[in-house]
Design a protein around this motif. Structure first.
Motif, PDB file in Angstrom:
ATOM      1  N   SER A  74       0.862  -1.183   0.000  1.00  8.29           N
ATOM      2  CA  SER A  74       0.000   0.000   0.000  1.00  8.29           C
ATOM      3  C   SER A  74       0.897   1.231   0.000  1.00  8.29           C
ATOM      4  O   SER A  74       1.595   1.500   0.985  1.00  8.29           O
ATOM      5  N   CYS A  75       0.885   1.971  -1.103  1.00  7.45           N
ATOM      6  CA  CYS A  75       1.827   3.072  -1.311  1.00  7.45           C
ATOM      7  C   CYS A  75       1.165   4.414  -1.031  1.00  7.45           C
ATOM      8  O   CYS A  75       0.225   4.815  -1.734  1.00  7.45           O
ATOM      9  N   TYR A  76       1.685   5.082  -0.021  1.00  6.18           N
ATOM     10  CA  TYR A  76       1.217   6.410   0.355  1.00  6.18           C
ATOM     11  C   TYR A  76       2.377   7.399   0.246  1.00  6.18           C
ATOM     12  O   TYR A  76       3.536   7.008   0.070  1.00  6.18           O
ATOM     13  N   LEU A  77       2.041   8.660   0.398  1.00  2.64           N
ATOM     14  CA  LEU A  77       3.026   9.729   0.314  1.00  2.64           C
ATOM     15  C   LEU A  77       4.229   9.461   1.213  1.00  2.64           C
ATOM     16  O   LEU A  77       5.374   9.708   0.837  1.00  2.64           O
ATOM     17  N   TRP A  78       3.979   8.952   2.410  1.00  2.00           N
ATOM     18  CA  TRP A  78       5.025   8.809   3.426  1.00  2.00           C
ATOM     19  C   TRP A  78       5.822   7.514   3.299  1.00  2.00           C
ATOM     20  O   TRP A  78       6.813   7.356   4.002  1.00  2.00           O
ATOM     21  N   ASN A  79       5.395   6.576   2.456  1.00  2.00           N
ATOM     22  CA  ASN A  79       6.098   5.286   2.471  1.00  2.00           C
ATOM     23  C   ASN A  79       6.466   4.742   1.110  1.00  2.00           C
ATOM     24  O   ASN A  79       7.029   3.647   1.011  1.00  2.00           O
ATOM     25  N   ILE A  80       6.160   5.466   0.020  1.00  2.00           N
ATOM     26  CA  ILE A  80       6.334   4.848  -1.302  1.00  2.00           C
ATOM     27  C   ILE A  80       7.791   4.528  -1.594  1.00  2.00           C
ATOM     28  O   ILE A  80       8.103   3.456  -2.124  1.00  2.00           O
ATOM     29  N   GLU A  81       8.719   5.402  -1.236  1.00  2.00           N
ATOM     30  CA  GLU A  81      10.116   5.120  -1.564  1.00  2.00           C
ATOM     31  C   GLU A  81      10.632   3.911  -0.790  1.00  2.00           C
ATOM     32  O   GLU A  81      11.339   3.056  -1.341  1.00  2.00           O
ATOM     33  N   ARG A  82      10.284   3.841   0.472  1.00  2.00           N
ATOM     34  CA  ARG A  82      10.687   2.691   1.280  1.00  2.00           C
ATOM     35  C   ARG A  82      10.031   1.416   0.750  1.00  2.00           C
ATOM     36  O   ARG A  82      10.674   0.356   0.681  1.00  2.00           O
ATOM     37  N   SER A  83       8.770   1.508   0.349  1.00  2.00           N
ATOM     38  CA  SER A  83       8.069   0.346  -0.197  1.00  2.00           C
ATOM     39  C   SER A  83       8.714  -0.122  -1.497  1.00  2.00           C
ATOM     40  O   SER A  83       8.874  -1.332  -1.729  1.00  2.00           O
ATOM     41  N   PRO A  95      12.397 -14.230  -6.761  1.00  2.00           N
ATOM     42  CA  PRO A  95      12.143 -13.801  -8.151  1.00  2.00           C
ATOM     43  C   PRO A  95      10.822 -14.285  -8.728  1.00  2.00           C
ATOM     44  O   PRO A  95      10.316 -13.691  -9.690  1.00  2.00           O
ATOM     45  N   ARG A  96      10.245 -15.334  -8.165  1.00  2.00           N
ATOM     46  CA  ARG A  96       8.980 -15.846  -8.709  1.00  2.00           C
ATOM     47  C   ARG A  96       7.757 -15.241  -8.028  1.00  2.00           C
ATOM     48  O   ARG A  96       6.628 -15.504  -8.452  1.00  2.00           O
ATOM     49  N   THR A  97       7.975 -14.482  -6.995  1.00  2.00           N
ATOM     50  CA  THR A  97       6.849 -13.853  -6.292  1.00  2.00           C
ATOM     51  C   THR A  97       6.383 -12.625  -7.068  1.00  2.00           C
ATOM     52  O   THR A  97       7.182 -11.752  -7.405  1.00  2.00           O
ATOM     53  N   ARG A  98       5.103 -12.565  -7.330  1.00  2.00           N
ATOM     54  CA  ARG A  98       4.549 -11.417  -8.060  1.00  2.00           C
ATOM     55  C   ARG A  98       4.406 -10.230  -7.106  1.00  2.00           C
ATOM     56  O   ARG A  98       4.026 -10.394  -5.944  1.00  2.00           O
ATOM     57  N   ILE A  99       4.674  -9.050  -7.619  1.00  2.00           N
ATOM     58  CA  ILE A  99       4.640  -7.835  -6.819  1.00  2.00           C
ATOM     59  C   ILE A  99       3.515  -6.943  -7.325  1.00  2.00           C
ATOM     60  O   ILE A  99       3.424  -6.654  -8.525  1.00  2.00           O
ATOM     61  N   VAL A 100       2.665  -6.505  -6.389  1.00  2.00           N
ATOM     62  CA  VAL A 100       1.528  -5.642  -6.722  1.00  2.00           C
ATOM     63  C   VAL A 100       1.664  -4.345  -5.938  1.00  2.00           C
ATOM     64  O   VAL A 100       1.921  -4.358  -4.725  1.00  2.00           O
ATOM     65  N   LEU A 101       1.502  -3.229  -6.609  1.00  2.68           N
ATOM     66  CA  LEU A 101       1.498  -1.919  -5.961  1.00  2.68           C
ATOM     67  C   LEU A 101       0.084  -1.363  -5.964  1.00  2.68           C
ATOM     68  O   LEU A 101      -0.671  -1.557  -6.926  1.00  2.68           O
ATOM     69  N   GLY A 102      -0.279  -0.665  -4.897  1.00  2.00           N
ATOM     70  CA  GLY A 102      -1.589  -0.023  -4.824  1.00  2.00           C
ATOM     71  C   GLY A 102      -1.520   1.184  -3.920  1.00  2.00           C
ATOM     72  O   GLY A 102      -0.472   1.494  -3.335  1.00  2.00           O
ATOM     73  N   GLY A 103      -2.621   1.888  -3.792  1.00  2.03           N
ATOM     74  CA  GLY A 103      -2.664   3.060  -2.933  1.00  2.03           C
ATOM     75  C   GLY A 103      -2.686   4.358  -3.716  1.00  2.03           C
ATOM     76  O   GLY A 103      -2.535   4.373  -4.943  1.00  2.03           O
ATOM     77  N   PRO A 104      -2.850   5.482  -3.016  1.00  2.00           N
ATOM     78  CA  PRO A 104      -2.997   6.782  -3.676  1.00  2.00           C
ATOM     79  C   PRO A 104      -1.806   7.206  -4.524  1.00  2.00           C
ATOM     80  O   PRO A 104      -1.953   8.018  -5.434  1.00  2.00           O
TER      81      PRO A 104
END
Length: 620
Positions: A74-83, A95-104
């Motif tokens: 969950s990507c917010y203003l305060w955590n997107i870079e760390r995420s 490497p086989r784990t799928r990565i999903v990004l979401g949030g504002p």
């Protein structure tokens, strides 16, 4: 198929903000996906003890140990870079784990989204899209480019389609009633009763998908309120952007009032002062509302028109005064750097609020040029510059420069006495060792008598105090490097507080050493260019001084401007004469006359996290 979800907190040296992290979005996603997908699917949310208190290495280790098929951030203003850094690490190790990004923060016009490896990014409301992603991957369907609401790596932006919003929000299970998430460590509960916003302020993203309000069923919200009361919550914070304009607000306030017979919880919300009548103020007070945030932003009508925000001065004054008359704490917000606002306009807005007594707390915010907002689309053409990285602060407009923005904060501080850039003293934990899952090192003591030379990076917390008891620490640079480098390299976002006793401090060598070992280029906490004090917040240096009476004083030593005022924390029970005694000593240590602001030391009240944070003694 197994998916895990991670929401990182707002960081702070004292863990204060971190303790308020509630993965509400993750609770929605988990409930909706497991309800829709049935057996064979599992969604797990990163435990708050790990996500809120742990450093990067600990969170990454939790993800690895979970062995998920997919991980969502969950990507917010305060955590997107760390995420996004964690995304890169997940790709390296799993490497086989799928990565999903979401949030504002996820939108086609945010270049940060394309700077990390991901398999799909959810644009907009996430529940239905996340469910569809898991279902498609489970069925072996890899081609997702036509799925509404999904950004694929390297996708052509014009081909993207928004997903229509879920018409009935009650299809989304309640994360609280389903026991999917818990209260925060501070005993708070976040509730969302509507989605959408009636206003279209150009700097805001609330309305970016839909203006029409969609409401969760009032019966469900009432059940969540009772859940909070029965589970010992001290506060309910409503996330609705315009609380007073929620349909059937009177019925909701009645539910809150009834719940007070079980537990008198503090209710917080955000609303427009112009909507407050005598009757509504009375109803809010009887419902337990004690904290209200109100966005004034500016009194400059030209700037208000440009940002699409209505304002009725007389109704605003009347509404705020009614709230304050009912003992409701009013937080009034003003924004600095709005298009069309100049330095005098900001000053007039501040003076208006102060002179009319329209606040209990006056908040000042630089404008953030957020992705996927009307302001972002036109800012460059209007001569506005802003930080490329979060929080995207406006640096200059045709009407204001950086010095004007800084002067606005100085004026507000002078008028209100509020410190807009407070220095956080780290939690001074005891000698306990927090072992096991969810236990982290929050304090390292450099002790020449200790036999241990290092700690595992995965045991490091999101904030770390390094206390010096080695008199030769400055001369042991290489040993210090070997001790700290593994920890800092694996936890680049961990906040650092150095605590050095008077007898071990040599200036300027100590400042140079702390800067060399601690300053991380690009840390999000170091971007407050408008600060009236030090803009470097990711690393602090404190001098520990013995007092004539019991206890110690902790003085913040700036790592930048040498003429900056000092800030000293003293025990609340300290004798008044201690301030003069400390001033004389600090002048000798600093080699110059110093100006000092004295504050009471924050109380280290026992809390739920004390058993999770511990101390390690290391030798160099």
């Amino acid at each position: 198929m197994k998916a895990v979800l991670v929401q990182l907190p707002v960081q702070s040296h004292d863990c204060g903000y971190s303790l308020e992290n509630i993965p509400l979005a993750g609770g929605y996603l988990k409930g909706y996906a497991e309800q829709g997908l049935g057996r064979g699917f599992e969604v797990e949310i990163c435990p708050p003890g790990v996500s809120s208190l742990g450093g990067d290495a600990a969170i990454l280790q939790w993800i690895e140990d979970s062995a998920p098929d997919a991980v969502g951030f969950s990507c917010y203003l305060w955590n997107i870079e760390r995420s996004l850094r964690l995304c890169r690490k997940v790709r390296e190790r799993l490497p086989r784990t799928r990565i999903v990004l979401g949030g504002p923060e996820v939108s086609p016009d945010n270049p940060l989204v394309g700077q990390a490896p991901f398999d799909a990014a959810v644009w907009g409301e996430g529940e239905e899209t996340f469910l569809n992603l898991l279902a498609s991957w489970s069925a072996g369907r890899e081609e997702l480019s036509g799925m509404p609401g999904v950004i694929m790596p390297g996708a052509c932006i014009p081909s993207l389609r928004r997903r229509p919003p879920i018409i009935s929000l009650d299809r989304i299970p309640s994360p609280y009633l389903g026991n999917l998430i818990e209260k925060s460590f501070t005993n708070a509960v976040f509730l969302e009763t509507v989605r959408g916003c009636l206003y279209t302020c150009t700097y805001c993203s609330y309305h970016k998908q839909f203006r029409r309000l969609r409401c969760f069923d009032l019966g469900r919200t009432g059940a969540e309120i009772l859940w909070a009361a029965r589970n010992g919550a001290d506060e309910i914070s409503f996330l609705d952007p315009c609380f007073a304009r929620r349909p059937h607000i009177e019925d909701l306030l009645s539910l809150l009032e009834d719940a007070r017979s079980l537990r008198d919880m503090k209710i917080s919300c955000e609303l427009n002062a112009e909507d407050v009548s005598e009757d509504l103020a009375d109803r809010l007070a009887r419902a337990g509302v004690r904290h209200v945030e109100i966005g004034l932003q500016t009194t400059n009508r030209r700037a208000l028109k440009r940002c699409g925000r209505p304002f009725d001065e007389q109704k605003f004054i009347r509404g705020v005064l009614l709230l304050r008359a009912h003992d409701i704490h009013v937080v009034t917000d003003i924004m600095v750097g709005l298009p069309g606002d100049g330095p005098d306009d900001v000053k007039r807005s501040i003076d208006f609020v102060v002179d009319e007594s329209l606040y209990d707390t006056l908040n000042l915010y630089p404008v953030s040029v957020l992705p996927d907002t009307p302001l972002r689309r036109v800012a460059a053409g209007q001569g506005i510059t802003w930080l490329d990285l979060p929080p995207y602060y406006v640096v200059s407009t045709p009407d204001m420069g950086p010095d004007d923005i800084r002067a606005s904060f100085a004026h507000a501080s002078a008028r209100t006495g509020i410190d807009y850039f407070p220095v956080e003293l780290p939690r001074l934990s005891d000698e306990g060792r927090a072992e096991g899952p969810g236990g982290f090192v929050s304090r390292i003591v450099l002790d020449p008598r200790a036999g241990k030379r290092g700690i595992h990076p995965g045991r490091t917390g999101q904030a770390l105090a390094i206390e010096v008891e080695d008199p030769h620490w400055i001369g042991r640079k290489e040993r210090l490097r070997k001790t700290l480098a593994p920890v800092l390299e694996e936890n680049p976002y961990t906040l650092l507080s150095w605590i050095v006793p008077e007898e071990h401090l040599r200036l300027p060598e100590a400042i140079e050493l702390v800067r060399e070992f601690s300053m991380r280029a690009g840390h999000p906490c170091d971007r407050e260019f408008m600060s009236t004090g030090s803009a470097l917040c990711s690393t602090r240096l404190f001098l520990r001084s013995p007092l004539r009476g019991p206890g110690f004083a902790y003085t913040h030593i700036p790592l930048t401007a040498s003429r900056e005022r000092l800030l000293s924390f003293l025990p609340e029970e300290a004798d008044p004469g201690e301030e003069d005694y400390l001033t004389e000593r600090l002048q000798r240590i600093m080699g110059r006359g110093v100006e000092i602001d004295f504050r009471d030391m924050p109380a280290n009240r026992p809390g739920a996290i004390d058993a999770r944070l511990g101390t390690e003694r290391l030798s160099l």
